[in-house]
Design a protein around this motif. Structure first.
Motif, PDB file in Angstrom:
ATOM      1  N   GLU A   1       0.816  -1.209   0.000  1.00 17.62           N
ATOM      2  CA  GLU A   1       0.000   0.000   0.000  1.00 17.62           C
ATOM      3  C   GLU A   1       0.852   1.263   0.000  1.00 17.62           C
ATOM      4  O   GLU A   1       0.533   2.240  -0.691  1.00 17.62           O
ATOM      5  CB  GLU A   1      -0.926  -0.010   1.216  1.00 17.62           C
TER       6      GLU A   1
ATOM      7  N   ASP B   1       0.814   4.066  -2.900  1.00 16.07           N
ATOM      8  CA  ASP B   1       0.504   5.451  -2.537  1.00 16.07           C
ATOM      9  C   ASP B   1       1.583   6.392  -3.061  1.00 16.07           C
ATOM     10  O   ASP B   1       1.286   7.463  -3.613  1.00 16.07           O
ATOM     11  CB  ASP B   1       0.380   5.572  -1.014  1.00 16.07           C
TER      12      ASP B   1
ATOM     13  N   SER C   1      -7.085   5.644  -5.332  1.00 17.40           N
ATOM     14  CA  SER C   1      -6.082   6.209  -4.430  1.00 17.40           C
ATOM     15  C   SER C   1      -6.566   7.537  -3.851  1.00 17.40           C
ATOM     16  O   SER C   1      -7.336   8.264  -4.478  1.00 17.40           O
ATOM     17  CB  SER C   1      -4.760   6.435  -5.185  1.00 17.40           C
ATOM     18  N   ARG C   2      -6.055   7.865  -2.668  1.00 15.66           N
ATOM     19  CA  ARG C   2      -6.365   9.160  -2.051  1.00 15.66           C
ATOM     20  C   ARG C   2      -5.594  10.305  -2.710  1.00 15.66           C
ATOM     21  O   ARG C   2      -6.006  11.469  -2.626  1.00 15.66           O
ATOM     22  CB  ARG C   2      -5.995   9.122  -0.568  1.00 15.66           C
ATOM     23  N   GLN C   3      -4.482   9.996  -3.365  1.00 14.49           N
ATOM     24  CA  GLN C   3      -3.580  11.050  -3.816  1.00 14.49           C
ATOM     25  C   GLN C   3      -4.216  12.025  -4.803  1.00 14.49           C
ATOM     26  O   GLN C   3      -4.029  13.245  -4.672  1.00 14.49           O
ATOM     27  CB  GLN C   3      -2.308  10.432  -4.401  1.00 14.49           C
TER      28      GLN C   3
ATOM     29  N   GLU D   1      -9.952   2.813   3.226  1.00 11.99           N
ATOM     30  CA  GLU D   1      -9.780   3.708   4.372  1.00 11.99           C
ATOM     31  C   GLU D   1      -9.001   4.985   4.047  1.00 11.99           C
ATOM     32  O   GLU D   1      -9.397   6.072   4.487  1.00 11.99           O
ATOM     33  CB  GLU D   1      -9.103   2.956   5.529  1.00 11.99           C
ATOM     34  N   PRO D   2      -7.888   4.951   3.301  1.00 11.41           N
ATOM     35  CA  PRO D   2      -7.183   6.204   3.012  1.00 11.41           C
ATOM     36  C   PRO D   2      -8.041   7.205   2.229  1.00 11.41           C
ATOM     37  O   PRO D   2      -7.945   8.416   2.445  1.00 11.41           O
ATOM     38  CB  PRO D   2      -5.969   5.749   2.202  1.00 11.41           C
TER      39      PRO D   2
ATOM     40  N   ALA E   1     -10.604   8.654   4.631  1.00 12.43           N
ATOM     41  CA  ALA E   1      -9.988   9.613   5.551  1.00 12.43           C
ATOM     42  C   ALA E   1      -9.934  11.015   4.947  1.00 12.43           C
ATOM     43  O   ALA E   1     -10.101  12.019   5.651  1.00 12.43           O
ATOM     44  CB  ALA E   1      -8.582   9.148   5.930  1.00 12.43           C
ATOM     45  N   VAL E   2      -9.729  11.093   3.628  1.00 14.47           N
ATOM     46  CA  VAL E   2      -9.735  12.396   2.944  1.00 14.47           C
ATOM     47  C   VAL E   2     -11.148  12.964   2.911  1.00 14.47           C
ATOM     48  O   VAL E   2     -11.390  14.114   3.273  1.00 14.47           O
ATOM     49  CB  VAL E   2      -9.181  12.260   1.513  1.00 14.47           C
TER      50      VAL E   2
ATOM     51  N   GLU F   1     -12.526  14.207   6.288  1.00  6.96           N
ATOM     52  CA  GLU F   1     -11.798  15.278   6.981  1.00  6.96           C
ATOM     53  C   GLU F   1     -12.742  16.465   7.212  1.00  6.96           C
ATOM     54  O   GLU F   1     -13.433  16.909   6.290  1.00  6.96           O
ATOM     55  CB  GLU F   1     -10.599  15.722   6.139  1.00  6.96           C
TER      56      GLU F   1
END
Length: 348
Positions: free
Chosen positions: A67, A71, A95-97, A118-119, A122-123, A126
């Motif tokens: 992971e 990422d 992806s969160r990126q 989850e990542p 999380a964004v 927020e």
């Protein structure tokens, strides 16, 4: 339009595809290029397409990418996109990126999974996070869109499509044969298909990448024997011949399946489906095309298979023709244009 495509960094995008997401990316890129767009793909090395397209490798082709590596690869891809002349981004990365780094660019994010990464959550969770006005979100099914609705302001539904012309075969159905295809992992439920086929008095022929060897050894190998055959990981030139031999296709997702590309591929061969009712299965398998099991058990699936195998194959094929890759990509193009136009309109 100059479009940057961000891929999922688990596998290279090449045939035989490691999963539905890789095949989806290949179909989408091919159609965008043929429509006249200038496409650059950010992916693992070894990614290949049937059309001329620039591939920017951001991770090695071989070996497991954990992971953290994926990422970092996605972050590198985003940085390269920002340094490019891309006019819009198609985000297929999971992806969160891109959500963190590409807020200033018009972007379409395709929601291929339920809200379980989850990542990414999380964004979105927020405090104070809002979606940019020039970002668009497309879910692969209405069921999956509903799962995202409380986190995203507006989610369009663009059902997945397949290259219908590729799903043809001269092979004939074999009496008493069920078929199954997909990634061989716990959540895809092959063990349940094997049990259900045996209960229904049918043989099961199956194919797919061995994505979870431990699961195969624990749950699948003990179930193999008379009436079962593993055909290995077939590419999309050989899969139609296997699917065509089935009297019924067993769809056994044990998670909130966001779409079910393998199920639509089977229906495009005219093969009726017996499916567990989970995720989008209720959307893509109507009564004319198959049967839904009333419980998530081998017994219920065996009963559904017995009822589904008598469906008219021409009616099954007619239903599947609604899931066309050209229609899917046209939906993406429309949303990408919307995103570009929204960037030019000040938010009041």
């Amino acid at each position: 339009m100059r479009i940057a495509v961000l891929t999922h960094m688990v596998h290279p995008v090449r045939s035989p595809y490691s999963g539905g997401l890789e095949m989806h990316t290949a179909m989408t890129v091919t159609r965008l290029v043929r429509a006249g767009h200038d496409v650059t793909v950010y992916a693992r090395r070894g990614t290949e397409f049937d059309v001329p397209v620039e591939v920017v490798p951001v991770l090695p082709a071989e070996g497991h990418a954990d992971e953290a590596s994926r990422d970092a690869g996605a972050a590198d891809a985003c940085a390269r996109v920002l340094d490019s002349d891309a006019e819009a981004v198609l985000n297929n990365s999971l992806s969160r990126q891109p959500l963190l780094r590409l807020r200033d660019l018009p972007m379409l994010t395709v929601l291929h999974t339920p809200p379980t990464i989850e990542p990414v959550l999380a964004v979105l969770d927020e405090p104070g996070w809002t979606a940019p006005n020039h970002h668009r979100w497309a879910s692969v099914s209405a069921a999956n869109a509903l799962a995202w609705r409380h986190r995203l302001p507006q989610t369009d539904v663009v059902p997945n499509g397949i290259e219908l012309h590729r799903w043809r075969s001269d092979a004939l159905p074999v009496p008493g044969r069920a078929v199954w295809t997909g990634r061989i992992t716990q959540e895809k439920g092959l063990h349940l298909a094997l049990d259900a086929a045996r209960m229904a008095g049918m043989e099961l022929h199956f194919a797919g990448p061995l994505s979870d060897p431990a699961y195969f050894e624990r749950e699948i190998r003990p179930r193999l024997g008379a009436g079962t055959r593993y055909h290995g990981h077939l590419d999309h030139r050989r899969l139609p011949d296997l699917l065509a031999t089935g009297e019924v296709y067993l769809a056994t997702p044990l998670w909130a399946e966001p779409f079910g590309l393998a199920t639509v591929e089977a229906m495009a061969m005219g093969v009726p489906v017996a499916a567990l009712l989970t995720g989008a299965m209720g959307e893509i398998v109507p009564q004319q095309a198959g049967e839904l099991a009333v419980h998530h058990t081998a017994e219920a699936l065996a009963d559904a298979a017995g009822r589904a195998r008598g469906r008219d194959r021409a009616a099954v094929l007619a239903w599947a023709c609604g899931f066309d890759a050209d229609t899917m990509v046209a939906g993406y193009e429309e949303l990408l244009v919307e995103a570009r136009q929204a960037l030019a309109v000040p938010v009041r």
